[in-house]
Design a protein around this motif. Structure first.
Motif, PDB file in Angstrom:
ATOM      1  N   VAL A 177       0.791  -0.834   0.523  1.00 53.32           N
ATOM      2  CA  VAL A 177       0.138  -0.169  -0.184  1.00 53.32           C
ATOM      3  C   VAL A 177       1.154   1.561  -0.206  1.00 53.32           C
ATOM      4  CG1 VAL A 177      -2.416   1.012   1.232  1.00 53.32           C
ATOM      5  CG2 VAL A 177      -1.679  -1.578   1.421  1.00 53.32           C
ATOM      6  N   CYS A 178       1.475   2.039  -1.591  1.00 53.75           N
ATOM      7  CA  CYS A 178       2.535   2.247  -1.012  1.00 53.75           C
ATOM      8  C   CYS A 178       1.983   4.016  -0.609  1.00 53.75           C
ATOM      9  CB  CYS A 178       2.596   2.876  -3.119  1.00 53.75           C
ATOM     10  SG  CYS A 178       3.318   1.418  -3.525  1.00 53.75           S
TER      11      CYS A 178
ATOM     12  N   SER B 156       7.971   3.716   3.042  1.00 56.93           N
ATOM     13  CA  SER B 156       9.638   3.337   1.844  1.00 56.93           C
ATOM     14  C   SER B 156       8.712   4.226   0.646  1.00 56.93           C
ATOM     15  CB  SER B 156       9.984   2.519   1.506  1.00 56.93           C
ATOM     16  OG  SER B 156      10.527   1.328   2.680  1.00 56.93           O
TER      17      SER B 156
ATOM     18  N   ARG C 106       5.668  -6.692   3.112  1.00 55.39           N
ATOM     19  CA  ARG C 106       6.586  -6.039   1.651  1.00 55.39           C
ATOM     20  C   ARG C 106       7.867  -6.503   1.466  1.00 55.39           C
ATOM     21  NH1 ARG C 106       2.288  -2.733   2.926  1.00 55.39           N
ATOM     22  NH2 ARG C 106       2.231  -0.636   3.757  1.00 55.39           N
TER      23      ARG C 106
ATOM     24  N   GLY D   3      10.183  -0.765   1.506  1.00 54.17           N
ATOM     25  CA  GLY D   3      10.063  -1.546   3.000  1.00 54.17           C
ATOM     26  C   GLY D   3      10.107  -2.487   3.434  1.00 54.17           C
TER      27      GLY D   3
HETATM   28  S1  SF4 Z   1       7.336  -1.469  -0.521  1.00 54.57           S
HETATM   29 FE1  SF4 Z   1       7.283  -0.153  -1.972  1.00 54.57          FE
HETATM   30  S2  SF4 Z   1       5.964  -0.791  -3.340  1.00 54.57           S
HETATM   31 FE2  SF4 Z   1       6.181  -1.617  -1.494  1.00 54.57          FE
HETATM   32  S3  SF4 Z   1       4.678  -0.673  -0.675  1.00 54.57           S
HETATM   33 FE3  SF4 Z   1       6.131   0.160   0.181  1.00 54.57          FE
HETATM   34  S4  SF4 Z   1       6.667   1.751  -1.101  1.00 54.57           S
HETATM   35 FE4  SF4 Z   1       5.208   0.348  -2.272  1.00 54.57          FE
END
Ligand code: SF4
Ligand code: SF4
Ligand code: SF4
Ligand code: FES
Lengths: 181, 243
Positions: free
Chosen positions: B108-109, B114, B156, B214
């Motif tokens: 859930v960007c 991150s 993630r 993330g």
């Molecule tokens: S790890 Fe990256 S792709 Fe996944 S939710 Fe976080 S920002 Fe988005």
């Protein structure tokens, strides 16, 4: 006096989202004036019309499919719009509304309407659409032609992609936005 | 595959990549040659300074005369090789791989620590992934917040094993491992005990810095705040090799 070229018709609806995408649309500011020279907004939370016309050129949906009402609107838009656009991460991925998919619906309702309420805790049943599980992105229930990720997509992004769609071009979406933008 | 060791008598080979005639040391991998010549190849598990894993398959390229695709990070150059890095077929596969990563766990960007600094997110944009065609699996994964400095969010994690390799090969602690198969596969600390109880973790933070997503972050970060720094890695890797 020459008759002006017929304007493209545009309809928008707000499903399960925070309205941020519609706010971002309003952030087009003075470009809205340029836009209304080319298009007519025939149905939207931003205008007064109460019914979706039988034929619309461009339909724009914000928000995910979380209730029976969302599902009905998405189907109606698909049926009546030549081009259907998913606007914003909720429409494109399910985003924040879809985070409830990890819990039982009864737990979610309890949390919202009982645990955090001090006065007359009760779960609304009348005059509200039933919630669906799981929450889905719009293209999980109907075919979508253009996707505009972003939470919310910026006014620049909306302007650039909408201009392409109006001009009949295929927009290069990833050149201007991404998930979470 | 072991890391190529510098030799004094390395030979030079010539090859063609995307219709460009190039020369390279015979002990180089395709991805190294492409990087030297600014030919972009998407990758997630490969990281300069760590051993080769070859797991994410994003770096797949086509080699003339071979029906099957090969991973550029784990294929050595050869004399006369003819390579294509950006065909319709490759773009299709890369896009599908990225979509599978998004569909498998929970990204859930908009609310992720991150957001804006994530290699998976950037890669999705580069590969033209503006939506995920597959249905999301919607299975929740646990979060381990037991460590006083760092947090692990399996939702993630893309199982690139960068954390496993940096901890073992650079820090020398070997806190991380991989456990389980298929959708149960996950990274573990020590013998699948909470990270905060680990006897081996030195709290160096290297795994957090190399994690492309993330999944490994500092405690106390909120949406979009986790910015990673990987500059230490090539330097430390060179020093380790020199010993
Ligand atoms: S790890 Fe990256 S792709 Fe996944 S939710 Fe976080 S920002 Fe988005
Ligand atoms: S995409 Fe973001 S701004 Fe738009 S409705 Fe969803 S949460 Fe709100
Ligand atoms: S925690 Fe991060 S570095 Fe480790 S395998 Fe998962 S994504 Fe890769
Ligand atoms: S970068 Fe080559 S397989 Fe992951």
């Amino acid at each position: 006096m020459s008759t002006p070229a017929p304007k493209l018709t545009v309809a928008t609806a707000w499903l399960d989202g925070c309205s941020g995408c519609h706010m971002s649309f309003l952030d087009l500011d003075e470009r809205l004036m340029t836009l209304v020279e080319q298009v007519e907004i025939v149905y939207s939370p931003l205008v007064d019309a109460k019914t979706l016309p039988a034929q619309v050129d461009v339909g724009i949906l914000e928000g995910s499919i979380s209730s029976e009402d969302d599902l009905e609107k998405a189907r109606l838009f698909r049926e009546r719009c030549a081009v259907l656009i998913s606007l914003g991460d909720c429409a494109v991925t399910g985003n924040v509304p879809a985070m409830r998919n990890h819990f039982k619906l009864s737990e979610v309702l309890d949390r919202a309407y009982r645990e955090n309420v001090t006065l007359q805790p009760q779960i609304p049943t009348r005059a509200v659409p039933a919630l669906l599980t799981p929450v889905k992105p719009v293209h999980g229930v109907v075919a979508v032609d253009v996707f505009i990720p972003g939470c919310p997509p910026s006014a620049e992004t909306i302007w650039s992609i909408l201009s392409d769609v109006i001009a009949g071009r295929v927009p290069d979406v990833s050149a201007v936005t991404r998930f979470g933008a | 595959m072991p890391r190529p060791t510098p030799q004094s008598t390395v030979r030079v080979v010539t090859l063609r990549i995307d219709d460009r005639d190039l020369s390279a040391r015979e002990d180089e991998t395709l991805i190294e040659v492409c990087r030297e010549h600014q030919i972009p190849i998407p990758s997630l598990c490969q990281l300069d300074g760590l051993s080769v894993w070859g797991g994410c398959r994003l770096c797949m390229v086509e080699i003339a005369g071979q029906g099957r695709l090969v991973a550029a990070c784990s294929t050595r150059v050869a004399e006369g090789m003819v390579v294509q890095t950006d065909t319709e077929r490759l773009r299709h596969y890369r896009r599908t791989i990225v979509e599978l990563l998004f569909a498998e766990r929970n990204h859930v960007c908009a609310v992720c620590v991150s957001n804006g600094h994530c290699e998976l997110q950037t890669l999705a944009q580069r590969c033209g992934v503006d939506h995920v065609r597959l249905p999301y699996r919607q299975v929740p994964y646990p979060v381990d917040s037991s460590h006083e400095m760092f947090r692990l969010d399996h939702n993630r994690c893309i199982l690139c094993t960068r954390c496993v390799r940096v901890c073992d090969e650079i820090e020398g602690a070997h806190t991380w491992d991989i456990m389980g198969r298929g959708s149960d596969c996950r990274v573990i600390t020590d013998l699948a005990r909470p990270w905060g109880e680990s006897d081996t973790c030195t709290r160096c933070g290297k795994c957090v810095q190399v994690c492309p997503t993330g999944a490994l972050v500092k405690q106390g970060t909120s949406a979009g705040e986790m910015v990673k720094d990987q500059h230490f890695l090539p330097i430390l890797a060179r020093r380790r090799q020199a010993r």
